[in-house]
Design a protein around this motif. Structure first.
Motif, PDB file in Angstrom:
ATOM      1  N   ASN A   1       0.815  -1.225   0.000  1.00 44.10           N
ATOM      2  CA  ASN A   1       0.000   0.000   0.000  1.00 44.10           C
ATOM      3  C   ASN A   1       0.847   1.273   0.000  1.00 44.10           C
ATOM      4  O   ASN A   1       0.352   2.344  -0.358  1.00 44.10           O
ATOM      5  CB  ASN A   1      -0.901   0.012   1.248  1.00 44.10           C
ATOM      6  CG  ASN A   1      -0.108  -0.212   2.532  1.00 44.10           C
ATOM      7  OD1 ASN A   1       0.695  -1.127   2.617  1.00 44.10           O
ATOM      8  ND2 ASN A   1      -0.304   0.625   3.530  1.00 44.10           N
TER       9      ASN A   1
ATOM     10  N   TRP B   1      -2.030  -3.900  -5.579  1.00 44.63           N
ATOM     11  CA  TRP B   1      -2.742  -3.224  -4.486  1.00 44.63           C
ATOM     12  C   TRP B   1      -3.766  -2.234  -5.042  1.00 44.63           C
ATOM     13  O   TRP B   1      -4.911  -2.179  -4.575  1.00 44.63           O
ATOM     14  CB  TRP B   1      -1.736  -2.496  -3.573  1.00 44.63           C
ATOM     15  CG  TRP B   1      -2.404  -1.912  -2.370  1.00 44.63           C
ATOM     16  CD1 TRP B   1      -2.652  -2.548  -1.185  1.00 44.63           C
ATOM     17  CD2 TRP B   1      -2.967  -0.599  -2.244  1.00 44.63           C
ATOM     18  NE1 TRP B   1      -3.333  -1.702  -0.327  1.00 44.63           N
ATOM     19  CE2 TRP B   1      -3.538  -0.502  -0.959  1.00 44.63           C
ATOM     20  CE3 TRP B   1      -3.047   0.498  -3.089  1.00 44.63           C
ATOM     21  CZ2 TRP B   1      -4.172   0.648  -0.482  1.00 44.63           C
ATOM     22  CZ3 TRP B   1      -3.683   1.651  -2.633  1.00 44.63           C
ATOM     23  CH2 TRP B   1      -4.238   1.718  -1.340  1.00 44.63           C
TER      24      TRP B   1
ATOM     25  N   ARG C   1     -11.730   1.247   1.538  1.00 46.18           N
ATOM     26  CA  ARG C   1     -10.411   0.853   0.995  1.00 46.18           C
ATOM     27  C   ARG C   1      -9.501   0.347   2.113  1.00 46.18           C
ATOM     28  O   ARG C   1      -8.684  -0.557   1.898  1.00 46.18           O
ATOM     29  CB  ARG C   1      -9.766   2.006   0.215  1.00 46.18           C
ATOM     30  CG  ARG C   1      -9.223   3.112   1.051  1.00 46.18           C
ATOM     31  CD  ARG C   1      -8.253   4.050   0.338  1.00 46.18           C
ATOM     32  NE  ARG C   1      -7.625   4.880   1.322  1.00 46.18           N
ATOM     33  CZ  ARG C   1      -8.001   6.125   1.627  1.00 46.18           C
ATOM     34  NH1 ARG C   1      -8.989   6.709   0.983  1.00 46.18           N
ATOM     35  NH2 ARG C   1      -7.373   6.796   2.577  1.00 46.18           N
ATOM     36  N   CYS C   2      -9.665   0.887   3.344  1.00 44.76           N
ATOM     37  CA  CYS C   2      -8.812   0.452   4.449  1.00 44.76           C
ATOM     38  C   CYS C   2      -9.092  -1.008   4.792  1.00 44.76           C
ATOM     39  O   CYS C   2      -8.170  -1.769   5.093  1.00 44.76           O
ATOM     40  CB  CYS C   2      -9.019   1.336   5.675  1.00 44.76           C
ATOM     41  SG  CYS C   2      -8.524   3.036   5.380  1.00 44.76           S
TER      42      CYS C   2
ATOM     43  N   CYS D   1      -7.347  -3.038   2.210  1.00 43.62           N
ATOM     44  CA  CYS D   1      -5.892  -2.905   2.401  1.00 43.62           C
ATOM     45  C   CYS D   1      -5.408  -3.739   3.596  1.00 43.62           C
ATOM     46  O   CYS D   1      -4.438  -4.497   3.508  1.00 43.62           O
ATOM     47  CB  CYS D   1      -5.599  -1.419   2.608  1.00 43.62           C
ATOM     48  SG  CYS D   1      -3.938  -1.021   3.121  1.00 43.62           S
TER      49      CYS D   1
ATOM     50  N   ARG E   1      -3.078  -7.394   3.695  1.00 42.87           N
ATOM     51  CA  ARG E   1      -1.810  -7.531   4.423  1.00 42.87           C
ATOM     52  C   ARG E   1      -1.898  -8.627   5.493  1.00 42.87           C
ATOM     53  O   ARG E   1      -0.957  -9.382   5.713  1.00 42.87           O
ATOM     54  CB  ARG E   1      -1.432  -6.179   5.040  1.00 42.87           C
ATOM     55  CG  ARG E   1      -1.015  -5.183   3.957  1.00 42.87           C
ATOM     56  CD  ARG E   1      -0.522  -3.886   4.529  1.00 42.87           C
ATOM     57  NE  ARG E   1      -1.589  -2.991   4.934  1.00 42.87           N
ATOM     58  CZ  ARG E   1      -1.418  -1.943   5.725  1.00 42.87           C
ATOM     59  NH1 ARG E   1      -0.233  -1.703   6.230  1.00 42.87           N
ATOM     60  NH2 ARG E   1      -2.419  -1.152   6.024  1.00 42.87           N
TER      61      ARG E   1
ATOM     62  N   GLN F   1      -5.435   4.125  13.268  1.00 44.66           N
ATOM     63  CA  GLN F   1      -5.923   3.069  12.375  1.00 44.66           C
ATOM     64  C   GLN F   1      -7.359   2.671  12.719  1.00 44.66           C
ATOM     65  O   GLN F   1      -7.834   2.961  13.808  1.00 44.66           O
ATOM     66  CB  GLN F   1      -5.016   1.826  12.497  1.00 44.66           C
ATOM     67  CG  GLN F   1      -3.617   2.027  11.966  1.00 44.66           C
ATOM     68  CD  GLN F   1      -3.557   2.060  10.447  1.00 44.66           C
ATOM     69  OE1 GLN F   1      -4.370   1.449   9.778  1.00 44.66           O
ATOM     70  NE2 GLN F   1      -2.598   2.784   9.910  1.00 44.66           N
TER      71      GLN F   1
ATOM     72  N   CYS G   1      -0.453   7.686   6.482  1.00 41.38           N
ATOM     73  CA  CYS G   1      -0.622   6.253   6.705  1.00 41.38           C
ATOM     74  C   CYS G   1       0.199   5.414   5.730  1.00 41.38           C
ATOM     75  O   CYS G   1       0.949   4.539   6.145  1.00 41.38           O
ATOM     76  CB  CYS G   1      -2.114   5.900   6.609  1.00 41.38           C
ATOM     77  SG  CYS G   1      -2.446   4.184   7.015  1.00 41.38           S
ATOM     78  N   GLY G   2       0.039   5.694   4.420  1.00 42.08           N
ATOM     79  CA  GLY G   2       0.842   4.909   3.479  1.00 42.08           C
ATOM     80  C   GLY G   2       0.438   5.064   2.022  1.00 42.08           C
ATOM     81  O   GLY G   2       1.294   5.281   1.170  1.00 42.08           O
ATOM     82  N   CYS G   3      -0.856   4.946   1.723  1.00 39.18           N
ATOM     83  CA  CYS G   3      -1.261   4.932   0.318  1.00 39.18           C
ATOM     84  C   CYS G   3      -1.325   6.338  -0.273  1.00 39.18           C
ATOM     85  O   CYS G   3      -1.286   7.336   0.453  1.00 39.18           O
ATOM     86  CB  CYS G   3      -2.612   4.233   0.165  1.00 39.18           C
ATOM     87  SG  CYS G   3      -3.960   5.100   0.997  1.00 39.18           S
TER      88      CYS G   3
ATOM     89  N   SER H   1      -4.080   8.433   1.222  1.00 40.36           N
ATOM     90  CA  SER H   1      -3.815   8.996   2.553  1.00 40.36           C
ATOM     91  C   SER H   1      -2.797  10.127   2.478  1.00 40.36           C
ATOM     92  O   SER H   1      -2.853  11.075   3.267  1.00 40.36           O
ATOM     93  CB  SER H   1      -3.335   7.913   3.523  1.00 40.36           C
ATOM     94  OG  SER H   1      -2.110   7.361   3.118  1.00 40.36           O
TER      95      SER H   1
HETATM   96  S1  SF4 Z   1      -5.281   4.945   4.654  1.00 41.23           S
HETATM   97 FE1  SF4 Z   1      -3.802   3.387   5.380  1.00 41.23          FE
HETATM   98  S2  SF4 Z   1      -5.040   1.563   5.895  1.00 41.23           S
HETATM   99 FE2  SF4 Z   1      -6.319   2.930   4.625  1.00 41.23          FE
HETATM  100  S3  SF4 Z   1      -5.997   2.221   2.536  1.00 41.23           S
HETATM  101 FE3  SF4 Z   1      -4.512   3.832   2.847  1.00 41.23          FE
HETATM  102  S4  SF4 Z   1      -2.653   2.788   3.550  1.00 41.23           S
HETATM  103 FE4  SF4 Z   1      -4.349   1.330   3.752  1.00 41.23          FE
END
Ligand code: SF4
Length: 183
Positions: free
Chosen positions: A35, A71, A84-85, A88, A92, A118, A165-167, A170
């Protein structure tokens, strides 16, 4: 207990690793986070974890995998936060559960459980589903009370702490929120 810990990043691994060690369990870890966007951010988080793991004696298993195209295909059409979370997190945790079973672990867990940012209930639900599908236990613990400690430990260890967060979603949401607050 022989435990495989899914690790989202080094800062979240700090106090999570300690919390398991305090119970007499020394987890092994896997960094599986396709992600994370962009690739340079993925590498930075992974490199930070590799250095920290070797410092504290945390054994990491699994080959580095960065299937961002897979992904994006997975979440396409479900880009709303929450929906989407779930996809995701599920992806994982399913990867971790399958790896735990094939590598002979009794249980798996995730460092995502320490973060108050989270979707905690989604993590719990998807962890339990992944456990049932793989036939290996999901070691659930609510570690959010340890989050402050993880921030302290990260600071002390000089770890890189990411701002989102990562994606890609986000990253944009966090930047827009920061801009909104600055106005
Ligand atoms: S916000 Fe974080 S948990 Fe949600 S989809 Fe993006 S990376 Fe994944």
């Amino acid at each position: 207990m022989k435990l495989l810990l899914h690790i989202c990043c080094a800062p979240c691994a700090t106090a999570t690793f300690d919390a398991w060690r305090a119970l007499g369990t020394i987890p092994e870890g896997v960094f599986f986070n396709p992600n994370i966007h962009p690739f340079s951010e993925f590498q930075r988080r992974r490199d930070t974890l590799l250095a920290y793991a070797s410092e504290i004696g945390l054994r990491l298993i699994g080959e580095p995998v960065y299937d961002v195209a897979g992904w994006l295909r997975m979440v396409a059409g479900n880009d709303e936060k929450g929906r989407r979370c779930r996809i995701c997190i599920s992806g994982r945790l399913r990867f971790t559960a399958d790896l735990a079973r094939s590598a002979g672990f009794e249980a798996f867990s995730t460092t995502l459980l320490i973060s108050p940012w989270q979707e905690h209930e989604i993590i719990r639900e998807e962890g339990e589903k992944a456990a049932a599908a793989a036939g290996v236990e999901f070691a659930y613990r609510d570690l959010r009370s340890e989050y402050g400690r993880s921030r302290e430990m990260s600071r002390e260890a000089g770890l890189y702490r990411q701002k989102y967060c990562g994606c890609i979603y986000s990253e944009a949401e966090t930047a827009l929120e920061r801009r909104r607050k600055a106005r």
